[in-house]
Write an enzyme that holds these catalytic residues in place. Structure first.
Site, PDB file in Angstrom:
ATOM      1  N   ASP B 188       0.811  -1.213   0.000  1.00 29.53           N
ATOM      2  CA  ASP B 188       0.000   0.000   0.000  1.00 29.53           C
ATOM      3  C   ASP B 188       0.853   1.275   0.000  1.00 29.53           C
ATOM      4  O   ASP B 188       0.385   2.340  -0.395  1.00 29.53           O
ATOM      5  CB  ASP B 188      -0.897  -0.034   1.235  1.00 29.53           C
ATOM      6  CG  ASP B 188      -2.004   0.984   1.139  1.00 29.53           C
ATOM      7  OD1 ASP B 188      -2.645   1.025   0.077  1.00 29.53           O
ATOM      8  OD2 ASP B 188      -2.203   1.744   2.092  1.00 29.53           O
ATOM      9  N   SER B 269      -9.528   6.338  -0.508  1.00 32.37           N
ATOM     10  CA  SER B 269      -9.435   7.311  -1.593  1.00 32.37           C
ATOM     11  C   SER B 269      -8.033   7.327  -2.198  1.00 32.37           C
ATOM     12  O   SER B 269      -7.769   8.016  -3.160  1.00 32.37           O
ATOM     13  CB  SER B 269      -9.761   8.699  -1.057  1.00 32.37           C
ATOM     14  OG  SER B 269      -8.855   9.013  -0.033  1.00 32.37           O
ATOM     15  N   ARG B 270      -7.120   6.528  -1.606  1.00 31.21           N
ATOM     16  CA  ARG B 270      -5.746   6.550  -2.074  1.00 31.21           C
ATOM     17  C   ARG B 270      -5.637   6.192  -3.555  1.00 31.21           C
ATOM     18  O   ARG B 270      -4.889   6.794  -4.307  1.00 31.21           O
ATOM     19  CB  ARG B 270      -4.902   5.604  -1.232  1.00 31.21           C
ATOM     20  CG  ARG B 270      -3.461   5.666  -1.601  1.00 31.21           C
ATOM     21  CD  ARG B 270      -2.585   6.267  -0.535  1.00 31.21           C
ATOM     22  NE  ARG B 270      -1.922   5.217   0.191  1.00 31.21           N
ATOM     23  CZ  ARG B 270      -1.577   5.304   1.460  1.00 31.21           C
ATOM     24  NH1 ARG B 270      -1.853   6.384   2.147  1.00 31.21           N
ATOM     25  NH2 ARG B 270      -0.974   4.330   2.063  1.00 31.21           N
ATOM     26  N   GLY B 271      -6.390   5.183  -3.948  1.00 29.53           N
ATOM     27  CA  GLY B 271      -6.340   4.733  -5.338  1.00 29.53           C
ATOM     28  C   GLY B 271      -6.732   5.847  -6.290  1.00 29.53           C
ATOM     29  O   GLY B 271      -6.024   6.131  -7.262  1.00 29.53           O
ATOM     30  N   THR B 274      -4.098   8.637  -6.387  1.00 26.73           N
ATOM     31  CA  THR B 274      -2.904   8.227  -7.129  1.00 26.73           C
ATOM     32  C   THR B 274      -3.184   8.204  -8.628  1.00 26.73           C
ATOM     33  O   THR B 274      -2.380   8.681  -9.428  1.00 26.73           O
ATOM     34  CB  THR B 274      -2.453   6.821  -6.690  1.00 26.73           C
ATOM     35  OG1 THR B 274      -2.356   6.807  -5.281  1.00 26.73           O
ATOM     36  CG2 THR B 274      -1.122   6.467  -7.300  1.00 26.73           C
TER      37      THR B 274
END
Lengths: 578, 330
Positions: B188, B269-271, B274
């Site tokens: 991750d 929300s990281r995806g 990115t």
């Protein structure tokens, strides 16, 4: 080109000569087989052929990272009153040879460190308060004494050595010392030897044809060809040198025969748009001849049995998954350091010098004032002593024994697969090894020997078909054999059997549920007799006495899961196994 | 050092590294796949591609003179100089004291002084931390890295020392999944992931061998031959960095990013973030006027494939699943 020196006639002698000329460029050799006078004589010959004073560093099987990489020198540090670095074995081997004993049992961490040094030709030390980079150009001579197929030089090292020789086929070459001077002059010519484009193309085409994936093999073959040319006094690698190099480097790496590959290649070339520059077109026309010559050379060097096995191989599937890694060595991991503690009792422990010095450091000014103290020497007290704590991590190998027969409805099998997937996550957390055996129709198949690469477990699980009769006893027998082998490797096996308990194929292959059930119970009792930890997950729609009986015979925990979903199976298994 | 621009093929790998160099906030790059594909070579070569940065002279953490995170900054701030962006190699067998830093043992023993000897995390500040064979890294070192990578600072409480220093680095890792899987927490931390596979194309491989051979025989001459190409890449990175702020992705891009991530079921929300940032950096590198759906399509596999939750019954690879969703959404 005048006065070309002849090449030794046997592979063993040729390999020895090439290593004497270019040990670090060629990465080294794996000598596979038990120790014996032949191996000793061959090694002695290499030592004599290497220039005088070339380092020959032996690495014992239980070498610690501090010795390999270097670390604080205890005696010197105490005498000097400040940290003194002791160089490690990798650095000591610079310019010479690193000799790995029992290389089939080298653990993954050690193998990776040696591999990193082979790649970078330096050793980077970041340990015990020391940060440094030191030259470490060496080749390895690995004694691989593995008997079983799964005991061998770790893949990270195997792919970085140019050669492999059968230790039993080695021989004393007589007066090798005489070639020492010639070796010296070959070394000085090595840098000047050029490799024509056609030769490079032929070496690459041959490697691909034999299903050799890693570019490293091609680089090693080229380096071997240049070394041969240097010995012969050639300024350019010729076809014969390339063929000899390819034979030595490629034959033991081949994963298939080149027949089908040549088709592929031509196909590729046809598809290629014709806009390449002239230079390259000419080169690929020229390469036709040497390509064939080199392929023939490699083919001739393949042992007979291997040839058949490779020809029977349906395709480059094995190569695509990374060469021969499925039979990678599984060496026992020793305890790893997990910290330090103060201890006045040093018996049986390993003193941690750095922690001890740190404990002593704040007191030096005070202690030096004491009448008996010397001004230079370190004043250590008993209470300063610290030892390293090791965690002796006994590893678990979870063996999944899966009933894939027709009595397991298709949907049920999918649920079982799901449960195993979930379990893999837990196995990962605990750093377990995982193995997979499935039984259906008339046989049990070990789909995957114990591995930590859970990606591969998932792959073989996904590919597992269902249907057919239920040879339960054969499955149990297979699990017992695997568990025994796991124990031999120093791990603790846990067998998880997922079945509805219905058997209809006996050990002798005859059908009929009575004999089959009898055999299954017998096989189950054998498991209990061995004392293996087992768990039976009853996957039938309604729990049946048959599965419970089987669990009792195995001495297994019995978990009926009539309507369970994958998550529930996972939770139950974990609470029983952990 | 083998020049970055001399690496044959492996476009996804090179693209991912360039994107990470343009926008550090994307997070690191994870390269995994076949052995001998030049993963480490590419990462080590990245170092020479990165434009130099301004740092406080003598600062052990190479802090920015304009804005130091050290509290209090003890360096005499008057001077600064241009230094190469650090690409710090975390070697195998590294000990904890060298990662986080520790008591300077020599000064403690010889002079009786309590001084802090900064470790690799200090050196990697504002740069890249590279872990080769990332699967073989000891668990306790991984824990350390995760903690520091999340907070951006290294807190040392040991041997009577109490030190806090900035440690904002981009993690770059390479490994072979056959050696064992990575912990999800570690995966991750990587913004982008690329699976590197061996090329089976004869011409490509011949070129690899030729260049490698030329480099081995004359490293300096070889580097010189490729320095112009490397320079062009460097200028592209500089220019792309400058243009990042102008390239605000439009509503359509944001909506599609969200839709893709939702369809793939990536957590948090990281995806999305990115994916959006990678698309922007990609557009900047291509010197395009705006972020388009095509940019999104190009970077989605490397931004998302490692974030998918495993579906035990879906046999297709993560990359295929991402591509399938993209076909549907875009």
């Amino acid at each position: 080109m005048a006065g070309a020196a002849p090449l030794p006639s046997s592979d063993a002698d040729l390999v020895r000569l090439l290593l004497a000329i270019n040990p670090d460029g060629l990465g080294g050799v794996c000598l596979r087989g038990l120790s014996g006078p032949e191996r000793d004589a061959w090694v002695q010959g290499l030592v004599k052929a290497l220039p005088e004073g070339t380092p020959w560093i032996k690495v014992p099987i239980n070498v610690g990272q501090d010795r390999l990489l270097g670390g604080l020198d205890f005696a010197a540090t105490m005498a000097a009153g400040k940290p003194v670095f002791a160089r490690g074995l990798l650095e000591a081997a610079d310019g010479g040879v690193l000799n790995l004993a029992m290389a089939e049992r080298v653990d993954a961490a050690t193998a990776a460190i040696v591999a990193q040094a082979l790649d970078q030709r330096v050793v980077r030390v970041e340990r015990d308060g020391i940060a440094d980079t030191r030259a470490a150009r060496f080749g390895i001579v690995a004694f691989d004494e593995g008997l079983e197929d799964d005991e061998r030089l770790p893949e990270v090292l195997a792919e970085r050595v140019a050669f492999r020789l059968d230790a039993a086929a080695l021989a004393d070459a007589g007066d090798v010392a005489a070639i020492r001077r010639a070796v010296g002059s070959a070394r000085s010519r090595l840098a000047e030897v050029a490799a024509p484009p056609a030769i490079i193309e032929a070496l690459v085409g041959t490697a691909l044809g034999f299903g050799i994936d890693s570019v490293r093999a091609e680089l090693l073959a080229l380096e071997a060809a240049r070394t041969i040319a240097a010995w012969q006094g050639l300024r350019e690698v010729d076809e014969a040198a390339a063929a000899a190099a390819a034979r030595l480097v490629y034959a033991w790496r081949a994963t298939r025969m080149p027949a089908e590959a040549t088709d592929e290649e031509q196909h590729n070339e046809e598809e290629e748009p014709p806009d390449e520059d002239d230079d390259e077109t000419r080169a690929s026309n020229e390469d036709e001849l040497p390509d064939d010559v080199i392929v023939d050379a490699v083919r001739a060097a393949l042992p007979d049995g291997l040839l058949e096995a490779l020809a029977g191989d349906p395709g480059p599937r094995r190569a695509a998954s990374g060469g021969r890694s499925e039979s990678r060595t599984k060496s026992r991991r020793r305890g790893r350091p997990i910290g330090v503690k103060a201890s006045t009792d040093l018996a049986g422990s390993r003193l941690n010098l750095l922690a001890t010095l740190k404990a002593a450091a704040p007191w030096q000014t005070l202690r030096r004032r004491e009448p008996a103290a010397s001004s230079k020497r370190l004043a250590l007290r008993k209470e300063d002593l610290h030892v390293t704590r090791f965690e002796d991590n006994v590893e678990t190998a979870t063996i999944f024994l899966v009933d894939a027969s027709g009595s397991q409805a298709a949907q049920r099998l999918a649920e079982v697969k799901g449960a195993i997937e979930l379990l893999l996550a837990d196995c990962y957390v605990r750093r377990d090894h995982v193995a997979l055996i499935a039984f259906r129709r008339d046989a049990a198949e070990t789909l995957l020997p114990p591995t930590r690469a859970l990606a591969r477990v998932k792959r073989s699980l996904a590919a597992l078909p269902g249907g057919g009769a239920t040879p339960l006893a054969t499955g149990l027998d297979r699990a017992r054999e695997l568990a025994t082998s796991v124990t031999r490797h120093g791990r603790v096996p846990v067998i998880v059997l997922l079945t509805d308990g219905r058997a209809n194929v006996a050990r002798d292959g005859s059908t009929g549920s009575e004999a089959a059930s009898d055999d299954a119970l017998k096989a189950a009792r054998l498991l209990r007799a061995e004392g293996f930890r087992t768990l039976l997950v009853d996957t039938s729609r309604r729990p049946r006495p048959r599965a419970r009986e089987l669990a009792a015979a195995m001495g297994a925990n019995y978990v009926p899961l009539p309507f369970a979903d994958a998550a529930k199976i996972s939770a139950t298994v974990m609470s029983n196994v952990a | 050092m083998f020049p970055f621009s001399a690496i044959v093929g492996q476009d996804d790998m090179k693209q991912a590294l360039m994107i990470a160099a343009v926008d550090r906030s994307i997070g690191g790059v994870l390269l995994f796949g076949d052995r001998g594909t030049g993963k480490s070579t590419a990462i080590r070569a990245l170092a020479s591609l990165l434009p130099k940065m301004r740092a406080v002279t003598g600062c052990p953490y190479s802090e920015d003179p304009e804005f130091s995170h050290c509290d209090p900054c003890v360096c005499p701030k008057r001077k600064s100089r241009l230094v190469p962006v650090p690409v710090v190699d975390l070697p195998l067998g590294v000990t904890e004291d060298r990662v986080v830093g520790a008591l300077d043992i020599e000064r403690a023993l010889v002079h009786g002084e309590k001084a802090f000897d900064p470790g690799l995390l200090a050196r990697a500040n504002r740069g890249f931390l590279y872990i080769d064979e990332v699967n073989l890294l000891e668990d306790h070192i991984v824990d350390l890295l995760l903690d520091v990578a999340a907070s951006g600072e290294n807190l040392v409480e040991r041997e009577g020392l109490s030190v806090r220093h900035p440690a904002r680095f981009v993690l770059v890792g390479s490994g072979n999944p056959e050696e064992g899987e990575l912990r999800p927490q570690l995966i991750d931390r990587f913004g982008l992931a690329v699976e590197v596979v061996t090329s089976k194309d004869v011409k490509g491989r011949v070129e690899v061998i030729r260049r490698r051979d030329a480099y081995e025989r004359d490293p300096a001459g070889f580097a010189k031959k490729w320095s112009r190409a490397d320079g062009r890449l460097r200028r592209r990175i500089v220019k792309a960095r400058e243009r990042l702020d102008d390239l605000e992705p439009g509503d359509e891009i944001l909506a599609k990013s969200a839709e893709i991530c939702m369809a793939l079921g990536t957590d948090g929300s990281r995806g999305e973030l990115t994916l959006m940032r990678a698309a922007r950096a990609f557009a900047a590198l291509a010197d395009d006027e705006a972020v388009t759906l095509e940019h999104l399509r190009q970077v989605a596999p490397m931004a998302l494939s490692h974030r998918l939750r495993r579906d035990p019954l879906d046999e297709s690879s993560a990359g295929t699943r991402v591509e399938r969703v993209i076909e549907r959404v875009l």
